[in-house]
Design a protein around this motif. Structure first.
Motif, PDB file in Angstrom:
ATOM      1  N   SER A  33     -57.757  59.579 -15.541  1.00  0.00           N
ATOM      2  CA  SER A  33     -56.872  60.516 -16.588  1.00  0.00           C
ATOM      3  C   SER A  33     -57.251  60.221 -17.860  1.00  0.00           C
ATOM      4  CB  SER A  33     -55.402  59.803 -16.433  1.00  0.00           C
ATOM      5  OG  SER A  33     -55.372  58.475 -16.808  1.00  0.00           O
ATOM      6  N   HIS A  47     -55.283  65.484 -18.772  1.00  0.00           N
ATOM      7  CA  HIS A  47     -55.719  65.947 -17.458  1.00  0.00           C
ATOM      8  C   HIS A  47     -55.756  64.794 -16.611  1.00  0.00           C
ATOM      9  CE1 HIS A  47     -56.627  70.240 -17.609  1.00  0.00           C
ATOM     10  NE2 HIS A  47     -57.316  69.864 -18.995  1.00  0.00           N
ATOM     11  N   THR A  55     -59.120  67.756  -9.566  1.00  0.00           N
ATOM     12  CA  THR A  55     -58.399  67.568 -11.116  1.00  0.00           C
ATOM     13  C   THR A  55     -56.984  68.103 -10.942  1.00  0.00           C
ATOM     14  OG1 THR A  55     -59.725  69.460 -12.108  1.00  0.00           O
ATOM     15  CG2 THR A  55     -60.879  67.371 -11.931  1.00  0.00           C
ATOM     16  N   ASP A  56     -56.213  67.764 -12.107  1.00  0.00           N
ATOM     17  CA  ASP A  56     -54.962  68.728 -12.277  1.00  0.00           C
ATOM     18  C   ASP A  56     -54.626  68.275 -13.592  1.00  0.00           C
ATOM     19  OD1 ASP A  56     -52.058  68.910 -10.059  1.00  0.00           O
ATOM     20  OD2 ASP A  56     -52.917  70.335 -11.876  1.00  0.00           O
ATOM     21  N   GLN A  57     -53.564  69.429 -14.209  1.00  0.00           N
ATOM     22  CA  GLN A  57     -53.323  69.477 -15.450  1.00  0.00           C
ATOM     23  C   GLN A  57     -52.146  68.472 -15.844  1.00  0.00           C
ATOM     24  OE1 GLN A  57     -52.182  73.361 -16.321  1.00  0.00           O
ATOM     25  NE2 GLN A  57     -54.416  74.162 -16.516  1.00  0.00           N
ATOM     26  N   PRO A  61     -52.588  70.296 -21.467  1.00  0.00           N
ATOM     27  CA  PRO A  61     -54.068  70.620 -21.022  1.00  0.00           C
ATOM     28  C   PRO A  61     -54.737  71.629 -21.960  1.00  0.00           C
ATOM     29  CG  PRO A  61     -52.359  71.868 -19.598  1.00  0.00           C
ATOM     30  CD  PRO A  61     -51.725  70.726 -20.662  1.00  0.00           C
ATOM     31  N   ASN A  65     -60.906  70.861 -20.885  1.00  0.00           N
ATOM     32  CA  ASN A  65     -61.324  70.949 -19.458  1.00  0.00           C
ATOM     33  C   ASN A  65     -61.780  69.826 -18.839  1.00  0.00           C
ATOM     34  OD1 ASN A  65     -60.722  73.747 -19.119  1.00  0.00           O
ATOM     35  ND2 ASN A  65     -62.977  74.444 -19.250  1.00  0.00           N
TER      36      ASN A  65
END
Lengths: 114, 108
Positions: A33, A47, A55-57, A61, A65
């Protein structure tokens, strides 16, 4: 055992420039993270990733990227730097196996955007 | 929604005095709570986790589910305890939520 390694330690960017903050861990952790640390606001999650290819926000975010092509690496990209992104950035990882596994942090990257 | 609250931004005490850093949380599931410490310009380090019920550097923290609190305590503060302390909650499959932090200043 290096743990979580972040590079660079310091960076100065001009508004509009792009750059990548590097993060690598050698503990075979599934979870990685990125946080930003700002005075009076604690750490805010940018993120995160629960494994290679996923991956995720987080909470904040926008403007960032990430990708997770390997278990070890989790780079953070600033697409077009803004002064509001001046902050200290921390990468952290943890195991998802077993209970109560803590986060392990890198040394941080101090970023200034002028 | 998950939330961690540390109501004190700054806590100043004299060496040898007791210290209590407050942490309250909001979470509908079974909480996993941690305390992290950050010495000047260093990385965050794990200090305590509630499941271990351990004492590290003289600090202890007890999870009180009724009051949804996980306060950090030390009976006699030392100057080397001066640092930033963060309370953290693990929820939603490994997402960690941090409080805004309390700066502890131990005066000689």
């Amino acid at each position: 055992n290096a743990g979580v390694t972040q590079t660079p330690k310091f960076q100065v960017l001009k508004t509009g420039q792009s750059m990548t903050l590097q993060c690598a861990q050698d503990m075979n952790h599934e979870y990685m993270s990125w946080y930003r640390q700002d005075p009076g606001m604690g750490l805010r999650l940018i993120h995160y990733s629960v494994g290679a290819g996923i991956t995720d926000q987080g909470e904040v975010p926008n403007g960032y990227n990430v990708s997770r092509s390997t278990t070890e690496d989790f780079p953070l990209r600033l697409l077009s730097a803004a002064p509001s992104q001046t902050s200290v950035y921390f990468c952290a990882s943890s195991s998802t196996k077993g209970g109560n596994s803590p986060l392990h942090f890198g040394n941080g990257t101090r970023l200034t955007v002028t | 929604a998950q939330r961690v609250t540390q109501p004190e931004k700054l806590l100043s005490v004299f060496k040898g005095a007791p210290v209590e850093l407050k942490c309250n949380y909001s979470y509908s599931g079974s909480p996993e709570l941690f305390w992290y410490v950050q010495y000047s310009r260093q990385r965050l380090q794990l200090l305590l986790r509630h499941i271990s019920r351990e004492s590290i550097k003289g600090f202890t923290a007890d999870l009180n589910k009724g009051e949804t609190s996980f306060h950090l305590k030390k009976p006699f503060a030392q100057e080397e305890d001066s640092a930033m302390y963060y309370c953290a909650l693990r929820a939603d499959f490994n997402k960690f939520y941090f409080g805004s932090g309390t700066k502890l200043n131990v005066k000689p």
